[in-house]
Enzyme design. Structure first.
Site, PDB file in Angstrom:
ATOM      1  N   LYS A   1       3.048  10.602 -12.763  1.00  0.00           N
ATOM      2  CA  LYS A   1       2.038  11.159 -11.868  1.00  0.00           C
ATOM      3  C   LYS A   1       2.256  12.663 -11.860  1.00  0.00           C
ATOM      4  O   LYS A   1       3.295  13.156 -11.410  1.00  0.00           O
ATOM      5  CB  LYS A   1       2.179  10.598 -10.448  1.00  0.00           C
TER       6      LYS A   1
ATOM      7  N   GLY B   1      -1.118  14.337   2.898  1.00  0.00           N
ATOM      8  CA  GLY B   1      -0.543  14.177   4.230  1.00  0.00           C
ATOM      9  C   GLY B   1      -1.490  14.516   5.374  1.00  0.00           C
ATOM     10  O   GLY B   1      -1.131  14.402   6.529  1.00  0.00           O
TER      11      GLY B   1
ATOM     12  N   ALA C   1      -4.099  10.773  -2.144  1.00  0.00           N
ATOM     13  CA  ALA C   1      -3.817  11.729  -1.061  1.00  0.00           C
ATOM     14  C   ALA C   1      -4.968  11.879  -0.063  1.00  0.00           C
ATOM     15  O   ALA C   1      -6.132  11.766  -0.416  1.00  0.00           O
ATOM     16  CB  ALA C   1      -3.474  13.113  -1.595  1.00  0.00           C
ATOM     17  N   GLY C   2      -4.569  12.135   1.178  1.00  0.00           N
ATOM     18  CA  GLY C   2      -5.527  12.441   2.233  1.00  0.00           C
ATOM     19  C   GLY C   2      -5.958  11.240   3.052  1.00  0.00           C
ATOM     20  O   GLY C   2      -6.666  11.379   4.040  1.00  0.00           O
TER      21      GLY C   2
ATOM     22  N   ASN D   1       0.765   7.375   0.936  1.00  0.00           N
ATOM     23  CA  ASN D   1       2.170   7.353   1.334  1.00  0.00           C
ATOM     24  C   ASN D   1       2.310   7.586   2.835  1.00  0.00           C
ATOM     25  O   ASN D   1       2.665   6.693   3.597  1.00  0.00           O
ATOM     26  CB  ASN D   1       2.937   8.427   0.545  1.00  0.00           C
ATOM     27  N   THR D   2       1.935   8.810   3.286  1.00  0.00           N
ATOM     28  CA  THR D   2       2.203   9.193   4.678  1.00  0.00           C
ATOM     29  C   THR D   2       1.576   8.234   5.686  1.00  0.00           C
ATOM     30  O   THR D   2       2.205   7.905   6.698  1.00  0.00           O
ATOM     31  CB  THR D   2       1.662  10.615   4.944  1.00  0.00           C
TER      32      THR D   2
END
EC number: 2.8.1.10
Lengths: 271, 332
Positions: free
Chosen positions: A108, A169, A196-197, A218-219
């Site tokens: 990635k 994040g 992301a986001g 992830n977050t």
């Protein structure tokens, strides 16, 4: 995209460089309260691919690190990332280290252009993607929703493109649905993963309804009050969104349309 | 029946508390330490030494919070140098979401606005509009607290040897408190790197630990008297005791500067890294082996100072009643 186009995708499994992956959720491994919770969350998510930050968490690439053993023990495919790299050179060196350490040519690719927003440096990204692809890497680039950049990445050898939904994040969901929709329409046969986001399961469901092949996050899971439960929530949202896409969404209209004929009902606004 | 004689291995915060609590209970205790003093090689010397069970609940399971509350009580009952001024948690306006999340994950706080923040910490007046105040919490100066424990051990007649390795023993019971040094005997133990910086300035004064939330690099700044402040700490999944990285130094010092620009003129006294020992759930354990002749106390993670007194008491209780109950005795 009309119904006929959509049927091309219906039932098609997620394909990453020729490998068929049944779960459309890719999960990051950073920032969990503990490795035990990370392990349970990955299990609950059903994810078959997890990303690992080589630079910070596993940095030095020292074998025998307990955290790497924990990742390997998850029994899922590892997608190493180049998180935190700011130049193509750094990203390339990190990718090479990752190939050695994890025995995978998947990478990635992140080349960060701005420390505050963690926005990708798309120029450096295209450059690094080209170099790595020529070196035999299977590159999954983290990019913006910009169409021309996606084209350059494809030309550089990327068979998977990963546009952001919003900054890493931020949890803001899909900030530019219009551009993401046209990106999907423009690359009907490229594997597109929202990376992301994402903050809420509904964001991930929307990405899947737009026809994206998968979602990487992830977050939103790691920092949830209950990461294991949130992982399960994302798994079912992504399944629902995909199912909705395959079923063919009705197009939105500008006004409400009654589903039964109104003939014979009295007028209400005649006085 | 005579009480068994005890050898405690390792003079980090776990070992010191074990030796102290058993010596106080009338056991004959010997303490050995590989380093030249209790601080030289221990990751404890890198601790912020906040006794903050409520704040730690942000990332720790409830069992740690509950045990930590007990730890706080034991520190207060025991150590005269404890500073009971609470904890202040602040965030910049753009990180208000992180403050809301912190509040949701924890108990025992009140929301404080600008004037109250200025009242608590005059140095921070006008800098933050919103924060959380955890009134019940406390902190200690890590090195002073460890020195005090060493002095108490000497008063209690504990035989302390530094630069001494553990090779066989004549004692009845060995309590292994080597932290990450016990890695080879505890394969499920992992090292979590933590970096911190010690600075000194007379331009900022704080009465209590202040935590500045940030989505990527949250920090704490702990006042340690004489104008010294510990700024910490990174949490990196690596078993590496090498020097602090430039990036981590930038992050920590940049965040301290963001807390108060006057930190920009502070002297940097020391920077470095330690490795916290942790089990996979980041909860410490008491592992009894060899028919009770070997007791391993390990896995402090970020909670060594917070939980050391609780673990010491649990071991003392086990030695007197042979019972192993609760989360501390569960298999790691």
């Amino acid at each position: 995209m009309n119904v006929r186009d959509q049927s091309l995708h219906a039932g098609r499994a997620l394909s990453v460089y020729g490998e068929t992956i049944s779960s459309r959720l890719l999960l990051g491994t950073a920032g969990y309260p503990s490795p035990a919770i990370l392990t349970s969350a990955v299990k609950a998510s059903g994810a078959e691919i997890v990303t690992v930050s080589l630079r910070r968490e596993a940095a030095g690439g020292k074998a025998g690190e307990r955290f790497l053993d924990i990742i390997k023990d998850l029994g899922v495919r590892v997608l190493p990332n180049t998180a935190g790299c700011r130049t193509p050179g750094e990203a390339i060196a990190t990718a090479q280290m990752a190939r050695e350490l994890f025995g995978t040519d998947w990478i990635k690719l992140e080349v960060i252009g701005n420390d505050d927003t963690l926005q990708p440096d798309v120029f450096g990204l295209v450059e690094a993607a080209g170099t790595l692809s020529r070196d035999g890497f299977k590159v999954l680039p983290y990019t913006t929703e910009d169409l021309s950049v996606a084209e350059r990445l494809q030309r550089a050898g990327c068979q998977v493109i990963m546009p952001w939904g919003a900054p890493i994040g931020s949890g803001r969901g899909l900030a530019n649905v219009h551009a993401l929709t046209s990106l999907r329409a423009y690359f009907p046969d490229v594997t597109l993963i929202i990376d992301a986001g994402i903050g809420a399961p509904s964001h991930a469901a929307l990405a899947m309804e737009l026809g994206y092949d998968a979602v990487l996050l992830n977050t939103a899971v790691a920092k949830a009050a209950d990461p294991v439960k949130m992982a399960a929530a994302f798994a079912s949202a992504i399944q629902s969104g995909r199912l909705g896409y395959e079923a063919g969404l009705i197009p939105p209209r500008d006004m409400a349309v009654p589903s039964t004929p109104v003939a014979g009902t009295p007028f209400f606004d005649l006085d | 029946m005579n009480k068994p004689s005890i050898l405690v291995v390792g003079a980090g915060i776990f070992g010191l508390w074990q030796a102290f609590s058993l010596a106080r209970a009338g056991y004959r205790v010997r303490l050995i330490e590989a380093g030249c003093d209790p601080f030289a090689r221990s990751s404890s010397r890198w601790a912020g030494a906040m006794i903050a069970p409520e704040c730690e609940a942000e990332g720790a399971p409830h069992s740690v919070r509950d045990l930590g509350r007990e730890g706080l009580r034991l520190w207060r009952d025991t150590y005269p140098g404890i500073m009971s001024n609470g904890t202040l948690v602040v965030a910049h306006a753009r990180d208000a979401g992180d403050l809301a999340r912190f509040a949701n994950m924890t108990e025992g706080h009140v929301a404080v606005a600008g004037p109250r923040i200025a009242d608590l910490e005059p140095s921070l007046a006008g800098r933050f509009e919103r924060g959380l105040y955890f009134e019940s919490e406390a902190h200690v100066d890590a090195q002073k607290a460890m020195s005090w424990l060493v002095d108490q051990l000497r008063l209690l007649g504990v035989d302390i040897s530094f630069e001494t390795l553990w090779k066989g023993t004549s004692e009845d019971v060995v309590i292994d408190c080597r932290g990450i040094g016990a890695h080879e005997d505890l394969p499920s133990l992992r090292g979590v790197r933590g970096e911190r910086v010690l600075i000194r300035t007379s331009e900022v004064s704080l009465s209590r630990p202040v935590r500045l939330l940030h989505p990527r690099q949250p920090i704490y700044v702990v006042p340690q008297g004489d104008g010294r402040f510990v700024v910490g700490a990174t949490v990196i999944e690596r078993e590496d005791v090498g020097p602090i990285s430039l990036r981590s130094a930038l992050d920590l010092l940049g965040s301290a500067y963001a807390l108060h620009p006057a930190f920009g003129e502070a002297s940097v006294l020391e920077m470095g890294a330690g490795v916290r020992p942790a089990f996979s759930d980041n909860v410490p354990r008491i592992i009894v082996e060899d028919g009770g002749h070997l007791i391993r106390v390990n896995g402090a993670y970020r909670h060594g100072f917070l939980l050391a007194p609780v673990l010491a008491r649990a071991v003392a209780d086990y030695l007197s009643d042979n019972r192993r109950e609760g989360p501390l005795f569960a298999a790691p």
